[in-house]
Design a protein around this motif. Structure first.
Motif, PDB file in Angstrom:
ATOM      1  N   GLY A  24      25.846   7.096 -86.023  1.00 31.89           N
ATOM      2  CA  GLY A  24      25.442   7.481 -84.683  1.00 31.89           C
ATOM      3  C   GLY A  24      26.575   7.403 -83.693  1.00 31.89           C
ATOM      4  O   GLY A  24      27.712   7.067 -84.037  1.00 31.89           O
ATOM      5  N   GLN A  25      26.244   7.719 -82.445  1.00 31.71           N
ATOM      6  CA  GLN A  25      27.222   7.645 -81.369  1.00 31.71           C
ATOM      7  C   GLN A  25      27.389   6.181 -80.967  1.00 31.71           C
ATOM      8  O   GLN A  25      26.425   5.425 -80.889  1.00 31.71           O
ATOM      9  CB  GLN A  25      26.772   8.483 -80.181  1.00 31.71           C
ATOM     10  CG  GLN A  25      27.858   8.669 -79.156  1.00 31.71           C
ATOM     11  CD  GLN A  25      27.495   9.723 -78.125  1.00 31.71           C
ATOM     12  OE1 GLN A  25      26.331   9.944 -77.830  1.00 31.71           O
ATOM     13  NE2 GLN A  25      28.512  10.367 -77.585  1.00 31.71           N
ATOM     14  N   GLY A  61      17.938   3.404 -77.950  1.00 29.91           N
ATOM     15  CA  GLY A  61      19.124   3.494 -78.795  1.00 29.91           C
ATOM     16  C   GLY A  61      19.067   4.629 -79.799  1.00 29.91           C
ATOM     17  O   GLY A  61      19.840   4.649 -80.764  1.00 29.91           O
ATOM     18  N   LYS A  62      18.170   5.588 -79.611  1.00 24.51           N
ATOM     19  CA  LYS A  62      18.023   6.683 -80.575  1.00 24.51           C
ATOM     20  C   LYS A  62      19.356   7.400 -80.763  1.00 24.51           C
ATOM     21  O   LYS A  62      19.979   7.829 -79.805  1.00 24.51           O
ATOM     22  CB  LYS A  62      16.960   7.667 -80.116  1.00 24.51           C
ATOM     23  CG  LYS A  62      16.710   8.766 -81.139  1.00 24.51           C
ATOM     24  CD  LYS A  62      15.328   9.349 -80.992  1.00 24.51           C
ATOM     25  CE  LYS A  62      15.084  10.474 -81.966  1.00 24.51           C
ATOM     26  NZ  LYS A  62      15.251  10.123 -83.351  1.00 24.51           N
ATOM     27  N   LEU A  96      16.394 -10.148 -81.558  1.00 26.98           N
ATOM     28  CA  LEU A  96      17.128  -9.047 -80.924  1.00 26.98           C
ATOM     29  C   LEU A  96      17.172  -7.827 -81.843  1.00 26.98           C
ATOM     30  O   LEU A  96      17.044  -6.691 -81.381  1.00 26.98           O
ATOM     31  CB  LEU A  96      18.549  -9.478 -80.550  1.00 26.98           C
ATOM     32  CG  LEU A  96      18.674 -10.520 -79.446  1.00 26.98           C
ATOM     33  CD1 LEU A  96      20.145 -10.759 -79.110  1.00 26.98           C
ATOM     34  CD2 LEU A  96      17.904 -10.114 -78.204  1.00 26.98           C
ATOM     35  N   ALA A  97      17.344  -8.050 -83.141  1.00 28.06           N
ATOM     36  CA  ALA A  97      17.360  -6.935 -84.090  1.00 28.06           C
ATOM     37  C   ALA A  97      16.018  -6.210 -84.092  1.00 28.06           C
ATOM     38  O   ALA A  97      15.974  -4.977 -84.141  1.00 28.06           O
ATOM     39  CB  ALA A  97      17.714  -7.427 -85.492  1.00 28.06           C
ATOM     40  N   GLU A  98      14.933  -6.964 -83.999  1.00 29.67           N
ATOM     41  CA  GLU A  98      13.609  -6.336 -83.970  1.00 29.67           C
ATOM     42  C   GLU A  98      13.418  -5.503 -82.696  1.00 29.67           C
ATOM     43  O   GLU A  98      12.852  -4.414 -82.735  1.00 29.67           O
ATOM     44  CB  GLU A  98      12.516  -7.389 -84.086  1.00 29.67           C
ATOM     45  CG  GLU A  98      11.155  -6.789 -84.296  1.00 29.67           C
ATOM     46  CD  GLU A  98      10.105  -7.809 -84.702  1.00 29.67           C
ATOM     47  OE1 GLU A  98       8.931  -7.418 -84.749  1.00 29.67           O
ATOM     48  OE2 GLU A  98      10.449  -8.977 -84.974  1.00 29.67           O
ATOM     49  N   LYS A  99      13.917  -5.999 -81.558  1.00 31.65           N
ATOM     50  CA  LYS A  99      13.865  -5.207 -80.323  1.00 31.65           C
ATOM     51  C   LYS A  99      14.661  -3.924 -80.475  1.00 31.65           C
ATOM     52  O   LYS A  99      14.242  -2.855 -80.014  1.00 31.65           O
ATOM     53  CB  LYS A  99      14.404  -6.013 -79.144  1.00 31.65           C
ATOM     54  CG  LYS A  99      13.440  -7.055 -78.641  1.00 31.65           C
ATOM     55  CD  LYS A  99      14.002  -7.777 -77.433  1.00 31.65           C
ATOM     56  CE  LYS A  99      13.054  -8.887 -77.012  1.00 31.65           C
ATOM     57  NZ  LYS A  99      13.546  -9.617 -75.850  1.00 31.65           N
ATOM     58  N   ALA A 100      15.806  -4.015 -81.140  1.00 29.45           N
ATOM     59  CA  ALA A 100      16.631  -2.825 -81.371  1.00 29.45           C
ATOM     60  C   ALA A 100      15.879  -1.806 -82.224  1.00 29.45           C
ATOM     61  O   ALA A 100      15.903  -0.606 -81.936  1.00 29.45           O
ATOM     62  CB  ALA A 100      17.952  -3.215 -82.029  1.00 29.45           C
ATOM     63  N   VAL A 101      15.226  -2.263 -83.267  1.00 29.92           N
ATOM     64  CA  VAL A 101      14.424  -1.369 -84.113  1.00 29.92           C
ATOM     65  C   VAL A 101      13.350  -0.686 -83.270  1.00 29.92           C
ATOM     66  O   VAL A 101      13.173   0.536 -83.332  1.00 29.92           O
ATOM     67  CB  VAL A 101      13.781  -2.151 -85.288  1.00 29.92           C
ATOM     68  CG1 VAL A 101      12.746  -1.291 -86.005  1.00 29.92           C
ATOM     69  CG2 VAL A 101      14.838  -2.625 -86.264  1.00 29.92           C
ATOM     70  N   TRP A 149      17.379   2.037 -82.091  1.00 26.91           N
ATOM     71  CA  TRP A 149      18.787   1.903 -82.456  1.00 26.91           C
ATOM     72  C   TRP A 149      18.963   2.176 -83.949  1.00 26.91           C
ATOM     73  O   TRP A 149      18.129   1.784 -84.761  1.00 26.91           O
ATOM     74  CB  TRP A 149      19.302   0.503 -82.114  1.00 26.91           C
ATOM     75  CG  TRP A 149      19.491   0.303 -80.644  1.00 26.91           C
ATOM     76  CD1 TRP A 149      18.552  -0.121 -79.743  1.00 26.91           C
ATOM     77  CD2 TRP A 149      20.678   0.554 -79.901  1.00 26.91           C
ATOM     78  NE1 TRP A 149      19.096  -0.147 -78.493  1.00 26.91           N
ATOM     79  CE2 TRP A 149      20.399   0.255 -78.545  1.00 26.91           C
ATOM     80  CE3 TRP A 149      21.959   0.994 -80.227  1.00 26.91           C
ATOM     81  CZ2 TRP A 149      21.349   0.381 -77.542  1.00 26.91           C
ATOM     82  CZ3 TRP A 149      22.898   1.114 -79.236  1.00 26.91           C
ATOM     83  CH2 TRP A 149      22.606   0.817 -77.899  1.00 26.91           C
ATOM     84  N   GLU A 150      20.071   2.831 -84.302  1.00 27.26           N
ATOM     85  CA  GLU A 150      20.372   3.139 -85.707  1.00 27.26           C
ATOM     86  C   GLU A 150      20.950   1.927 -86.425  1.00 27.26           C
ATOM     87  O   GLU A 150      20.722   1.744 -87.612  1.00 27.26           O
ATOM     88  CB  GLU A 150      21.356   4.304 -85.805  1.00 27.26           C
ATOM     89  CG  GLU A 150      20.890   5.573 -85.101  1.00 27.26           C
ATOM     90  CD  GLU A 150      19.623   6.152 -85.685  1.00 27.26           C
ATOM     91  OE1 GLU A 150      19.408   6.029 -86.905  1.00 27.26           O
ATOM     92  OE2 GLU A 150      18.834   6.734 -84.920  1.00 27.26           O
TER      93      GLU A 150
END
Length: 161
Positions: free
Chosen positions: A34-35, A56-57, A78-83, A87-88
């Motif tokens: 991703g970017q 974060g798409k 935090l990782a779960e929030k990113a998912v 977020w990629e």
């Protein structure tokens, strides 16, 4: 499972920077891209905490934690929030924790190591700076490609094989 980087290296050898082989894959996604959104922080994940709450798409958070292996910059919450916010993945020049939990989350995570100690939250760190670590230079808006073979960075998006 697909090997993405070998194909990209065959197709675009002049356009890629390849990171030194110092990272381990911890996320459920074995390949992701991703970017780039850059974060520079040292033993303080305050800026990461802010960013995981944003959309974060199509993006990968690249974090320069100064190579510290003494404090984990990313944990399972935090990782779960990113998912949940699309977020990629993450590339972390530092440590993570909650490895078993993060291995079950549908996100890519490359980091130096695991360490159980959390960071301090002091509000320190910068977003959007050019980062230099592991033999690569990564700027906000670059494109990053990760799989079990390693990490590659390009200034332009690449057509995937």
């Amino acid at each position: 499972m697909k090997d993405l980087l070998p194909d990209l290296c065959d197709l675009y050898p002049e356009q890629l920077q390849i990171a030194d082989a110092i990272f381990t894959s911890y996320g459920k996604r074995c390949h992701f891209y991703g970017q780039v959104v850059t974060v520079s922080c040292f033993e303080d994940n305050s800026r990461i905490r802010e960013l995981v709450n944003e959309n974060g798409k199509g993006k990968v958070m690249v974090i320069d934690g100064g190579g510290s292996k003494r404090r984990a910059l990313l944990g399972d919450m935090l990782a779960e929030k990113a998912v949940n916010n699309g977020w990629e993945g993450f590339v972390i020049h530092g440590a993570i924790r909650d490895v078993a939990a993060q291995s079950q989350l549908n996100i890519g995570i490359h980091a130096l190591c695991a360490h159980p100690m959390p960071t301090e939250k002091r509000g320190l760190g910068d977003i959007g700076r050019t980062l230099r670590f592991a033999g690569i230079s990564v700027s906000q808006g670059d494109y990053i490609y990760c799989d079990l073979n390693g990490i590659a960075v390009s200034k332009q998006p690449l057509a995937l094989p």
